[in-house]
Design a protein around this motif. Structure first.
Motif, PDB file in Angstrom:
ATOM      1  N   VAL A 177       0.854  -1.187   0.000  1.00 13.68           N
ATOM      2  CA  VAL A 177       0.000   0.000   0.000  1.00 13.68           C
ATOM      3  C   VAL A 177       0.891   1.239   0.000  1.00 13.68           C
ATOM      4  CG1 VAL A 177      -1.863   1.211   1.203  1.00 13.68           C
ATOM      5  CG2 VAL A 177      -1.688  -1.286   1.380  1.00 13.68           C
ATOM      6  N   PRO A 178       0.803   2.067  -1.052  1.00 15.25           N
ATOM      7  CA  PRO A 178       1.613   3.285  -1.053  1.00 15.25           C
ATOM      8  C   PRO A 178       1.139   4.250   0.031  1.00 15.25           C
ATOM      9  CG  PRO A 178       0.151   3.234  -2.969  1.00 15.25           C
ATOM     10  CD  PRO A 178      -0.050   1.943  -2.241  1.00 15.25           C
ATOM     11  N   GLU A 179       2.079   4.962   0.624  1.00 15.78           N
ATOM     12  CA  GLU A 179       1.710   5.850   1.727  1.00 15.78           C
ATOM     13  C   GLU A 179       1.963   7.308   1.353  1.00 15.78           C
ATOM     14  OE1 GLU A 179       1.326   3.356   5.477  1.00 15.78           O
ATOM     15  OE2 GLU A 179       3.396   4.058   5.411  1.00 15.78           O
ATOM     16  N   GLU A 180       1.327   8.191   2.102  1.00 17.39           N
ATOM     17  CA  GLU A 180       1.352   9.618   1.741  1.00 17.39           C
ATOM     18  C   GLU A 180       2.746  10.220   1.790  1.00 17.39           C
ATOM     19  OE1 GLU A 180      -1.499  11.702   4.075  1.00 17.39           O
ATOM     20  OE2 GLU A 180      -3.218  10.787   3.029  1.00 17.39           O
ATOM     21  N   ASP A 181       3.610   9.667   2.617  1.00 23.03           N
ATOM     22  CA  ASP A 181       4.966  10.236   2.731  1.00 23.03           C
ATOM     23  C   ASP A 181       5.901   9.709   1.634  1.00 23.03           C
ATOM     24  OD1 ASP A 181       5.401   7.631   3.464  1.00 23.03           O
ATOM     25  OD2 ASP A 181       6.312   8.081   5.407  1.00 23.03           O
ATOM     26  N   GLY A 182       5.339   9.029   0.647  1.00 21.27           N
ATOM     27  CA  GLY A 182       6.181   8.495  -0.422  1.00 21.27           C
ATOM     28  C   GLY A 182       6.704   7.102  -0.138  1.00 21.27           C
ATOM     29  N   GLY A 183       6.404   6.604   1.033  1.00 19.47           N
ATOM     30  CA  GLY A 183       6.842   5.266   1.398  1.00 19.47           C
ATOM     31  C   GLY A 183       5.807   4.225   1.015  1.00 19.47           C
ATOM     32  N   VAL A 184       5.982   3.041   1.556  1.00 16.02           N
ATOM     33  CA  VAL A 184       5.081   1.945   1.228  1.00 16.02           C
ATOM     34  C   VAL A 184       4.923   1.060   2.460  1.00 16.02           C
ATOM     35  CG1 VAL A 184       6.958   0.490   0.317  1.00 16.02           C
ATOM     36  CG2 VAL A 184       4.613   0.133  -0.503  1.00 16.02           C
ATOM     37  N   HIS A 185       3.736   0.483   2.596  1.00 15.35           N
ATOM     38  CA  HIS A 185       3.452  -0.446   3.704  1.00 15.35           C
ATOM     39  C   HIS A 185       3.163  -1.805   3.091  1.00 15.35           C
ATOM     40  CE1 HIS A 185       1.420  -0.928   7.912  1.00 15.35           C
ATOM     41  NE2 HIS A 185       2.008  -2.041   7.527  1.00 15.35           N
ATOM     42  N   LEU A 186       3.970  -2.803   3.457  1.00 13.27           N
ATOM     43  CA  LEU A 186       3.811  -4.141   2.881  1.00 13.27           C
ATOM     44  C   LEU A 186       3.283  -5.103   3.945  1.00 13.27           C
ATOM     45  CD1 LEU A 186       4.299  -6.000   0.391  1.00 13.27           C
ATOM     46  CD2 LEU A 186       6.526  -6.548   1.403  1.00 13.27           C
ATOM     47  N   ALA A 189      14.650  -2.138   0.772  1.00 10.60           N
ATOM     48  CA  ALA A 189      14.685  -0.672   0.810  1.00 10.60           C
ATOM     49  C   ALA A 189      15.652  -0.075  -0.213  1.00 10.60           C
ATOM     50  CB  ALA A 189      14.994  -0.197   2.230  1.00 10.60           C
ATOM     51  N   PRO A 190      16.884  -0.612  -0.342  1.00  9.05           N
ATOM     52  CA  PRO A 190      17.801   0.001  -1.316  1.00  9.05           C
ATOM     53  C   PRO A 190      17.310  -0.120  -2.756  1.00  9.05           C
ATOM     54  CG  PRO A 190      18.961  -1.622   0.062  1.00  9.05           C
ATOM     55  CD  PRO A 190      17.518  -1.698   0.413  1.00  9.05           C
ATOM     56  N   VAL A 191      16.623  -1.213  -3.076  1.00  5.83           N
ATOM     57  CA  VAL A 191      16.110  -1.387  -4.440  1.00  5.83           C
ATOM     58  C   VAL A 191      14.998  -0.376  -4.708  1.00  5.83           C
ATOM     59  CG1 VAL A 191      14.984  -2.972  -6.045  1.00  5.83           C
ATOM     60  CG2 VAL A 191      16.721  -3.837  -4.458  1.00  5.83           C
ATOM     61  N   LEU A 192      14.185  -0.134  -3.685  1.00  4.57           N
ATOM     62  CA  LEU A 192      13.071   0.805  -3.847  1.00  4.57           C
ATOM     63  C   LEU A 192      13.553   2.255  -3.793  1.00  4.57           C
ATOM     64  CD1 LEU A 192      10.474  -0.989  -1.530  1.00  4.57           C
ATOM     65  CD2 LEU A 192      10.625  -1.098  -4.030  1.00  4.57           C
ATOM     66  N   GLU A 237      14.919   2.866   5.166  1.00  2.00           N
ATOM     67  CA  GLU A 237      14.184   1.742   5.765  1.00  2.00           C
ATOM     68  C   GLU A 237      12.949   2.187   6.531  1.00  2.00           C
ATOM     69  OE1 GLU A 237      16.661  -1.001   7.892  1.00  2.00           O
ATOM     70  OE2 GLU A 237      17.783  -1.577   6.079  1.00  2.00           O
ATOM     71  N   GLU A 238      12.991   3.401   7.124  1.00  2.00           N
ATOM     72  CA  GLU A 238      11.824   3.816   7.916  1.00  2.00           C
ATOM     73  C   GLU A 238      10.615   4.142   7.040  1.00  2.00           C
ATOM     74  OE1 GLU A 238      14.832   5.072   8.081  1.00  2.00           O
ATOM     75  OE2 GLU A 238      14.822   7.251   7.808  1.00  2.00           O
ATOM     76  N   LYS A 239      10.829   4.282   5.750  1.00  2.00           N
ATOM     77  CA  LYS A 239       9.681   4.523   4.867  1.00  2.00           C
ATOM     78  C   LYS A 239       9.147   3.241   4.227  1.00  2.00           C
ATOM     79  CE  LYS A 239       9.888   9.359   3.653  1.00  2.00           C
ATOM     80  NZ  LYS A 239       9.781  10.317   2.552  1.00  2.00           N
ATOM     81  N   VAL A 240       9.759   2.112   4.581  1.00  2.00           N
ATOM     82  CA  VAL A 240       9.229   0.820   4.133  1.00  2.00           C
ATOM     83  C   VAL A 240       8.704   0.122   5.387  1.00  2.00           C
ATOM     84  CG1 VAL A 240       9.711  -1.348   2.937  1.00  2.00           C
ATOM     85  CG2 VAL A 240      10.918   0.737   2.274  1.00  2.00           C
ATOM     86  N   ARG A 241       7.396   0.171   5.573  1.00  2.00           N
ATOM     87  CA  ARG A 241       6.799  -0.412   6.785  1.00  2.00           C
ATOM     88  C   ARG A 241       6.362  -1.841   6.469  1.00  2.00           C
ATOM     89  NH1 ARG A 241       5.541   4.603   5.717  1.00  2.00           N
ATOM     90  NH2 ARG A 241       6.422   6.103   7.198  1.00  2.00           N
ATOM     91  N   MET A 242       6.678  -2.725   7.373  1.00  2.00           N
ATOM     92  CA  MET A 242       6.416  -4.151   7.129  1.00  2.00           C
ATOM     93  C   MET A 242       5.554  -4.684   8.271  1.00  2.00           C
ATOM     94  SD  MET A 242       8.701  -4.974   4.586  1.00  2.00           S
ATOM     95  CE  MET A 242       9.154  -6.677   4.834  1.00  2.00           C
ATOM     96  N   THR A 243       4.450  -5.314   7.916  1.00  2.00           N
ATOM     97  CA  THR A 243       3.612  -5.979   8.907  1.00  2.00           C
ATOM     98  C   THR A 243       3.430  -7.425   8.491  1.00  2.00           C
ATOM     99  OG1 THR A 243       2.440  -3.917   9.405  1.00  2.00           O
ATOM    100  CG2 THR A 243       1.359  -5.968  10.058  1.00  2.00           C
ATOM    101  N   LEU A 244       3.603  -8.311   9.453  1.00  2.00           N
ATOM    102  CA  LEU A 244       3.452  -9.737   9.152  1.00  2.00           C
ATOM    103  C   LEU A 244       1.971 -10.073   9.026  1.00  2.00           C
ATOM    104  CD1 LEU A 244       5.248 -12.374   8.939  1.00  2.00           C
ATOM    105  CD2 LEU A 244       4.300 -12.913  11.192  1.00  2.00           C
ATOM    106  N   SER A 245       1.603 -10.584   7.850  1.00  2.00           N
ATOM    107  CA  SER A 245       0.260 -11.135   7.661  1.00  2.00           C
ATOM    108  C   SER A 245       0.284 -12.593   8.084  1.00  2.00           C
ATOM    109  CB  SER A 245      -0.113 -11.056   6.185  1.00  2.00           C
ATOM    110  OG  SER A 245      -0.836  -9.899   5.927  1.00  2.00           O
TER     111      SER A 245
END
Lengths: 180, 794
Positions: free
Chosen positions: B218-227, B242-245, B249-257
């Motif tokens: 999910v893209p986020e308003e700060d330009g980051g992404v939540h996966l 994060a480096p590929v994107l 790292e703080e703009k790539v939020r990760m939640t375990l589904s």
């Protein structure tokens, strides 16, 4: 196209269904019922098992259009289905019981038995196994081990080695017999 | 709008409260039996798109051209991306060696390699768009084995390697090589009265977790992404993504589904970067779900192996020496190959006393499917071979195979081939004794009062025999597996524990980034918190990257390491709670100052059992929270020349007895029983422990008689990527699995526990093979065994 059928006792309708969509896809992505699982989408694993007019089927192999006018039971409706079948209320919520506690609140006997016997690990096979096991216990309330294995042979599980699933189905059958 | 299916906290109810050692029930059990538990493939977001990957149809080729125009022209398609569309110069990733392209560049190195990605408004539209991408390949010769990999004119799978193994490997198509040399094998061989040699082949196994690779970005308003993602290690994914994107790292939020099983197959990235790239490109949430066909290409497999062994023994049954050479096929990318080499070599002689060894393990780069982590990790292949050898030596000596193993069994104090002493209980002989002592299943178990029940016979409902030609065999095996990440890796975990009074009751919240993949870590964490903090109610916070790394759910390590981190954080919370108690109530009772204090049943009590205060009164309005990292004892790398070094943290042992019945005319095998005895140190949750042992045992059965990814030796293409053609054990294939659990504490580990998940997968396979050999008298030097191997028609 439009598809209309009954899911867990409630009339449902999905619009703009592409003709190639499976019943599984419509349940999961259009009707908000993702309990039936998508482990193989080729009819080999049983994780998508639902009852279509009473018969257990792999919903991934049923075109959504084929379900038109049918009665579908999914894992989400299993407790209510069991409640209606038994003709009385299932045990209600005990202290501390609830959906986020691992403790039953009005579950079908086979659902509670899966929790109690330790038959759930990752849980991805669980919905299909529950629908299949519940259907078998409906037909055959006193199954032998060989009967259980035969009935569940279309449902793959990768975590448990099936021993605790056997325990769970035996437990559900025993509890069912006690309650009868 | 939020994503549907985001995880919530789990609080175990009052009926199953319990500390360590009790079989408390899973806190996610109700969600899982009602269908409410949200797996990564169940995630949903309004307005979301579906991602699709285009994969190579050939194993080894130059990419001449890629034309995406027809795909882009399809209505409903939002984006098509190839290597040239990647946002930064970081375009490769990898667990240890960054050799894996995010999307193929100039070349594909294995069948099924990702070449392009598509986002569209319907999964079928995305599939059709991917099919319209035109890729022109110029095929290259394929490297498929050691001979083709190291031939003088061999094409290099990877040009210009710069990784830290290139300096010590004999050829650039060898990922890593680990020799282990101890004593003097040539001299020891002269003492041998019998010498037995064998060559063994181990097929490629798939993890076959049931929940396919999937997630929602999910893209986020700060330009980051939540996966929202199913993985084994959130922070490892984050570090690679994060480096590929091109994001911090703080703009790539990760939640375990919800994770539908893993078994090693989720250690490497699959669709993580692809989903995030498409979400960032389109500005819309993107969901990717592999189907089973794609899943066979979407993750690494267990290394197939060729193993050459020589064992020597004296006439009185003592092993003199072991020589072995283990060649693992790592496929096109490195993945976890170097660590698998470390395990295969260091555990290559098994749980036996052998002073003189000469071991070599290598992993190849080839154009076969990439191989990496799977339950047992290098130790599985070796165990299959050394246990076959142990039976052969016993037969040469005319000894009972169990007695021969017991005579040579390692024990506490034994030196490993690496020179590392085994410094905790190693009850190898005892496990064999226990598994042998279990009652045998009755002979002719298929007979009932109504005649033969064909369901209990080889061939089952195919009704191929009523007992004619059926011969029983019995086999034994035992194995050794390391626990935790080895060879000097900083193998830590982090736990955040909070304690506060809520509604007149003390409550603990445990927050870690541990990936619950089904093993029951969430159950055990709550048990630990109850034991350490004396509370009934514990909430397990969803796993995400807002807390420090927990390390991987791999290597049988999570109960040890993240369990250790939770225990440690609880102890720190307890100290703070006691400080508050002393401040508030210290003047009322001298015990506050001079007694050992514990938290039990919601109270502060002395070690004599006297209650000093209610936790609710101590806490008042204060919340006590601690986040801390925890480490086990450090390890060290193996010497690159001699293999010597204290490389492992802990060892885990299991033994199996297999009883099989073989229809010798048709080559059909029925495994009748697979009994297991395992030392678990301390069973934190006995029900879960037995479940792990039975599950691991069954995966070992799969390798023995069913499971193999078949790769065409000419084209290096996968021939059976489906559950129709790749068979995993069903409930009909799986026998009863009686388990005898031994609990000998390891004093170095939290509560004395031992990591348990993998050991049963080691010895299960060779025990089944030994039983089939016992029934048929055949040599059987490969696994899985197929009917044609038993009927002489292979």
């Amino acid at each position: 196209m439009r598809v209309s059928f009954t899911v867990n006792g409630r009339p449902q309708q999905a619009d703009d269904v592409w003709e190639g969509e499976s019943l599984l896809y419509v349940l999961r992505e259009r009707l908000g019922l993702p309990g039936s699982k998508n482990a193989c989408e080729q009819g080999e694993c049983g994780s998508c098992t639902v009852r279509l007019d009473g018969v257990p089927v792999c919903s991934c192999l049923v075109a959504a259009g084929q379900a038109e006018g049918s009665e579908v039971i999914t894992v989400e409706g299993l407790a209510e289905y069991a409640r209606q079948r038994s003709g009385d209320a299932l045990p209600g919520a005990a202290d501390g019981a609830g959906p986020h506690t691992g403790e039953g609140a009005g579950l079908a006997p086979v659902q509670q038995a899966f929790i109690d016997a330790g038959a759930v690990q990752c849980g991805f096979c669980t919905p299909g196994l529950l629908v299949a096991a519940d259907e078998m216990l409906e037909r055959n309330p006193d199954p032998s081990d060989a009967d259980i294995r035969e009935a569940l042979s279309g449902n793959l599980c990768r975590c448990t080695g099936y021993e605790k699933i056997m325990d769970a189905v035996r437990l559900a059958a025993a509890r069912q017999a006690e309650g009868a | 709008m939020a994503a549907t299916g985001a995880p919530t906290g789990l609080t175990q109810g009052s009926r199953t409260k319990g500390g360590i050692g009790e079989s408390t029930l899973r806190p996610d059990g109700t969600l899982k039996v009602t269908g409410e538990f949200a797996y990564s493939s169940d995630m949903w977001h309004e307005d979301m798109l579906w991602g699709q990957i285009l994969r190579s149809t050939v194993a080894h080729a130059e990419i001449v051209s890629i034309d995406t125009s027809e795909a882009l022209a399809l209505p409903g398609v939002y984006a098509v991306m190839t290597y040239d569309d990647l946002p930064t110069e970081v375009r490769h990733y990898g667990l240890e060696i960054q050799d894996t392209p995010v999307l193929a560049h100039g070349k594909v190195r294995h069948h099924g390699e990702p070449v392009a990605i598509v986002a569209a408004d319907h999964p079928e539209t995305a599939r059709r768009a991917a099919a319209r991408i035109k890729v022109e390949y110029r095929e290259l010769p394929v490297i498929t084995d050691e001979a083709s990999a190291t031939a003088p004119d061999a094409i290099l799978v990877h040009d210009n390697r710069t990784d830290h193994h290139i300096g010590h490997v004999p050829h650039p198509n060898i990922v890593h090589r680990q020799p282990i040399v101890r004593g003097d094998v040539e001299q020891a061989a002269r003492r041998a009265d019998v010498i037995v040699r064998g060559e063994y082949h181990f097929g490629m196994q798939d993890q076959a977790f049931l929940g396919p690779e999937s997630g929602l970005a999910v893209p986020e308003e700060d330009g980051g992404v939540h996966l929202y993602i199913a993985t084994q290690w959130l922070h490892s994914d984050l570090r690679q993504m994060a480096p590929v994107l091109g994001l911090p790292e703080e703009k790539v939020r990760m939640t375990l589904s919800g994770v539908g099983g893993a078994f090693g197959g989720r250690e490497d990235l699959s669709m993580q970067i692809h989903a995030c790239l498409l979400a960032l490109r389109t500005g819309k949430p993107v969901k990717i779900v592999y189907n089973r066909f794609e899943s066979f290409f979407g993750h690494v497999h267990r290394h197939p192996a060729k193993l050459l062994y020589e064992h020597g023994a004296t006439r009185d049954g003592r092993l003199t020496h072991v020589k072995c050479r283990i060649v693992l096929d790592g496929g096109a990318y490195a993945s976890a190959s170097p660590a698998v080499v470390g395990n295969a070599s260091s555990l290559g002689v098994g749980p036996y006393v052998v002073d003189d060894v000469d071991i070599e393990a290598v992993a190849l780069y080839t154009n076969n499917p990439p191989c990496g982590a799977m339950r047992g990790f290098g130790a599985v292949q070796a165990c299959f071979a050394y246990e076959a050898q142990m039976d052969k030596v016993a037969r040469e000596l005319g000894m009972d195979p169990v007695e021969f193993r017991q005579l040579n069994a390692m024990e506490q104090g034994t030196l490993m081939p690496t020179g590392q002493p085994v410094d905790s209980p190693a009850p190898v002989a005892e496990l064999l004794r226990r598994v042998k002592a279990m009652p045998m299943p009755p002979e002719r178990q298929w007979e009932s009062s109504e005649g033969a029940d064909v369901r209990q016979l080889p061939g089952g409902l195919s009704n191929t025999t009523h007992g004619e030609g059926v011969v029983r065999g019995v086999g034994y095996a035992v194995g050794i597996k390391n626990v935790g990440f080895s060879e000097g890796f900083d193998d830590y975990s982090t736990a955040r524990v909070r304690m506060e009074a809520v509604g007149g009751e003390p409550v603990a919240t445990v927050h870690t980034a541990m990936a619950e993949v089904g093993q029951g870590g969430v159950t055990v964490h709550a048990q630990i918190a109850r034991t350490e903090l004396g509370v009934a109610r514990v909430t397990i916070h969803p796993a995400d990257t807002r807390v420090g790394s927990a390390g991987s759910t791999s290597a049988s390590r999570q109960t040890y390491v993240t369990g250790g981190a939770v225990k440690n954080a609880c102890e720190l919370v307890r100290e703070k709670v006691l400080e508050i108690g002393r401040r508030k109530f210290g003047s009322y009772h001298p015990a506050w100052a001079n007694a050992e204090l514990l938290l039990e049943s919601g109270k502060v009590v002395t070690d004599g059992g006297e209650a000093l205060a209610d936790l609710v009164d101590v806490l008042g309005d204060e919340a006590v929270e601690v986040e801390a990292e925890w480490r086990h004892r450090p390890t060290e790398p193996f010497d690159l020349r001699t293999g010597q070094g204290n490389g492992h943290v802990q060892y885990s042992f299991a033994a199996h007895r297999a009883v099989v019945e073989v229809d010798t005319e048709l080559g059909l095998v029925k495994v009748v029983e697979l009994a297991c005895a395992q030392d678990v140190g301390k069973a934190l949750n006995p029900l879960s422990v037995v479940g792990q042992i039975q599950g691991g045992t069954t995966q070992g059965l799969g390798i023995a008689v069913m499971e193999e990814i078949v790769v065409d030796p000419v084209t290096a293409k996968v021939k059976n990527p489906s559950f129709t053609d790749y068979l995993i054990p069903t409930i009909l294939d799986t026998p009863t699995i009686p388990v005898d659990v031994l609990e000998l504490a390891d004093d170095h580990a939290p509560y004395g526990l031992r990591g348990i998940g993998e050991a049963p997968t080691l010895s299960s396979t060779p025990a089944v093979l030994a039983a089939i050999r016992d029934a048929t008298g055949l040599e059987l030097n490969r696994t899985p065994v197929r009917p044609e191997h038993l009927t002489g028609t292979a």
